[in-house]
Scaffold this motif. Structure first.
Motif, PDB file in Angstrom:
ATOM      1  N   PRO A  68       0.831  -1.214   0.000  1.00  0.00           N
ATOM      2  CA  PRO A  68       0.000   0.000   0.000  1.00  0.00           C
ATOM      3  C   PRO A  68       0.862   1.259   0.000  1.00  0.00           C
ATOM      4  O   PRO A  68       2.052   1.230   0.322  1.00  0.00           O
ATOM      5  N   HIS A  69       0.214   2.372  -0.325  1.00  0.00           N
ATOM      6  CA  HIS A  69       0.939   3.644  -0.448  1.00  0.00           C
ATOM      7  C   HIS A  69       1.648   4.028   0.844  1.00  0.00           C
ATOM      8  O   HIS A  69       2.806   4.485   0.840  1.00  0.00           O
ATOM      9  N   ARG A  70       0.984   3.855   2.000  1.00  0.00           N
ATOM     10  CA  ARG A  70       1.603   4.282   3.259  1.00  0.00           C
ATOM     11  C   ARG A  70       2.863   3.478   3.555  1.00  0.00           C
ATOM     12  O   ARG A  70       3.837   4.001   4.114  1.00  0.00           O
ATOM     13  N   LEU A  72       4.839   2.066   1.189  1.00  0.00           N
ATOM     14  CA  LEU A  72       5.849   2.511   0.225  1.00  0.00           C
ATOM     15  C   LEU A  72       6.448   3.851   0.632  1.00  0.00           C
ATOM     16  O   LEU A  72       7.657   4.069   0.502  1.00  0.00           O
ATOM     17  N   LYS A  73       5.627   4.743   1.156  1.00  0.00           N
ATOM     18  CA  LYS A  73       6.129   6.041   1.615  1.00  0.00           C
ATOM     19  C   LYS A  73       7.068   5.866   2.795  1.00  0.00           C
ATOM     20  O   LYS A  73       8.093   6.544   2.903  1.00  0.00           O
ATOM     21  N   VAL A  92       9.217   0.102  -4.704  1.00  0.00           N
ATOM     22  CA  VAL A  92       9.335   1.540  -4.464  1.00  0.00           C
ATOM     23  C   VAL A  92       9.597   2.271  -5.781  1.00  0.00           C
ATOM     24  O   VAL A  92       8.971   3.299  -6.075  1.00  0.00           O
ATOM     25  N   HIS A  95       6.596   2.583  -7.821  1.00  0.00           N
ATOM     26  CA  HIS A  95       5.669   3.569  -7.251  1.00  0.00           C
ATOM     27  C   HIS A  95       6.116   4.993  -7.568  1.00  0.00           C
ATOM     28  O   HIS A  95       5.280   5.879  -7.786  1.00  0.00           O
ATOM     29  N   CYS A  99       3.823   8.421  -8.609  1.00  0.00           N
ATOM     30  CA  CYS A  99       3.466   9.289  -7.482  1.00  0.00           C
ATOM     31  C   CYS A  99       4.475  10.426  -7.407  1.00  0.00           C
ATOM     32  O   CYS A  99       5.628  10.223  -6.993  1.00  0.00           O
ATOM     33  N   CYS A 102       5.836  11.334  -3.678  1.00  0.00           N
ATOM     34  CA  CYS A 102       6.866  10.430  -3.186  1.00  0.00           C
ATOM     35  C   CYS A 102       8.164  10.590  -3.973  1.00  0.00           C
ATOM     36  O   CYS A 102       9.259  10.438  -3.422  1.00  0.00           O
TER      37      CYS A 102
END
Length: 437
Positions: A68-70, A72-73, A92, A95, A99, A102
């Motif tokens: 999920p995005h959180r 990966l961040k 990463v 992503h 994004c 990020c």
């Protein structure tokens, strides 16, 4: 959505990142060993129309890691440090292509990592403090400025105090071996970091006494009116032997307070104080040279402490180093004459009157703060000149200061020598004789 910036790939993945929170797909279970097979028979030829396509070789590729995005961040910092696994790094980087937020954060983190990995020294430039003060005074001049001849002492005590702030309590008891020359031989004295600061405070007290200040000696006793020796060595030995207990880091406060008081006093005293005589027992120096001498000793002993506690310590700024070298060069003729009077140095070969030229030695000091000095060989009152130079000695600026401090043997000091060998030897040993405890 704007296009994402291009992100450089990370370094090779590290193996020490904690993957418990985000486990990888389970590995493919190992297959049981196969039973022995009989030797294969030659295949029966088949019609070309019935030939099957070749089977793919190797195990099937593992599916791409989906996070999920959180998550990966949160992995951006580890990715910038190359602490992700190969699967996480691939996720990463995929992503970052979609994004922009990020991607911007990844760029900032990668720049920060580049700063952490610099090959340059992180120690401050010794001249930084002087530049900052000069810049401040150019905007708002001080009402009571520090005399220019007191600036080296102000700078070196501040640098040593910065070193003392950084060391731990136990390091104040680290052994330090102080070195100097007496006659023709090297001598040394073992003490501690705290003992070195006590030594500096005790000898600095001679300057304070000349200024009429109350200086602290022993266990807090006032130095005014007390029968204390003027010789720096004897004064220090009495201070060390009179201490009721081993010196600790508590000595830093009185030493620093006294150094500040010296700077304040000479700043308020006016111009005439520069020529005030400061007695060291066997010799005396004018106040402007005495504080320069104290700056030199503060730097040298700061280096001794730094070596004992494995701390980086640089030479003074070029301007201050040049003035320290100049002081030593001006003291050399008298030191040479004293050695001649006591026997170790050869006799003067020419009789010269005050102010007249005689034989001289060209002292060439290279590097930061260096320059050229012509040391008169036949009389302290003579004037050294290039036209009458009979020898030349070349040394690095820091090496020359180490020689004057008694940290380098005279026979090993000069990098280049030319001319009268006896004159060269006499001057080098005279330079070492300037050292003391």
């Amino acid at each position: 959505m704007r296009s994402a910036p291009r992100i450089p790939g990370p370094r090779a993945a590290a193996d020490d990142f904690d993957l418990d929170a985000f486990p990888l797909p389970p590995p493919v279970p190992a297959t049981e060993p196969e039973e022995p097979r009989p030797a294969p028979q030659p295949p029966t030829p088949e019609p070309e129309s019935a030939a099957a396509p070749p089977a793919p070789s190797g195990p099937p590729a593992a599916p791409a890691l989906v996070l999920p995005h959180r998550v990966l961040k949160a992995l951006l910092g580890a990715w910038a440090l190359a602490a992700c696994s190969a699967e996480e790094a691939e996720a990463v980087e995929a992503h970052l292509t979609v994004c922009a937020a990020c991607a911007d954060e990844a760029l900032r983190l990668r720049d920060a990592v580049g700063l952490l990995q610099t090959d340059r020294s992180l120690d401050l430039d010794p001249a930084l403090r002087s530049r900052v003060i000069d810049a401040c005074l150019s905007r708002r001049p001080a009402n009571i400025p520090v005399p220019h001849w007191a600036a080296p002492y102000d700078a070196e005590t501040a640098r040593l105090d910065a070193l003392l702030r950084d060391i731990g309590g136990s390091e104040w008891h680290a052994p330090v071996r102080l070195k100097w020359f007496e006659g023709e031989r090297a001598v040394n004295r073992k003490t501690t970091v705290a003992g070195v600061i006590g030594h500096l405070m005790t000898v600095d007290g001679l300057v304070g006494t000349a200024l009429g200040m109350d200086v602290l000696l022993g266990d807090g006793a006032s130095g005014r009116g007390v029968d204390w020796p003027l010789s720096p060595g004897a004064r220090t030995e009495k201070y060390w032997s009179g201490a009721r207990r081993p010196l600790t880091r508590a000595i830093r406060g009185p030493w620093r307070e006294q150094s500040h008081a010296l700077i304040r006093t000479v700043s308020f005293a006016g111009r005439k104080v520069a020529e005030l005589s400061v007695s060291y027992g066997d010799f005396a120096l004018p106040m402007h040279d005495s504080l320069l001498d104290r700056a030199f000793e503060c730097w040298v002993h700061g280096g001794d402490i730094a070596e004992a506690v494995d701390y980086p310590y640089e030479a003074p700024s070029a301007a201050h180093l040049n003035r320290m070298i100049d002081l030593a060069a001006r003291l050399l003729p008298a030191a040479l004459a004293e050695r001649r009077g006591s026997g170790p140095a050869g006799p003067a070969r020419h009789l010269v009157t005050a102010g007249s030229p005689g034989r001289s030695l060209h002292l060439e000091v290279e590097g930061s703060g260096g320059g050229d000095w012509y040391i008169p060989l036949d009389s302290p009152a003579a004037v050294g000149s290039p036209a009458h130079a009979v020898a030349q000695v070349a040394l690095d600026s820091v090496e020359f200061c180490q020689l004057v401090a008694g940290h380098v043997p005279p026979v090993e000091a000069a990098a280049g020598q030319q001319g009268d060998r006896e004159a060269i030897r006499d001057v080098l040993f005279a330079a070492a004789s300037l050292s003391r405890l």
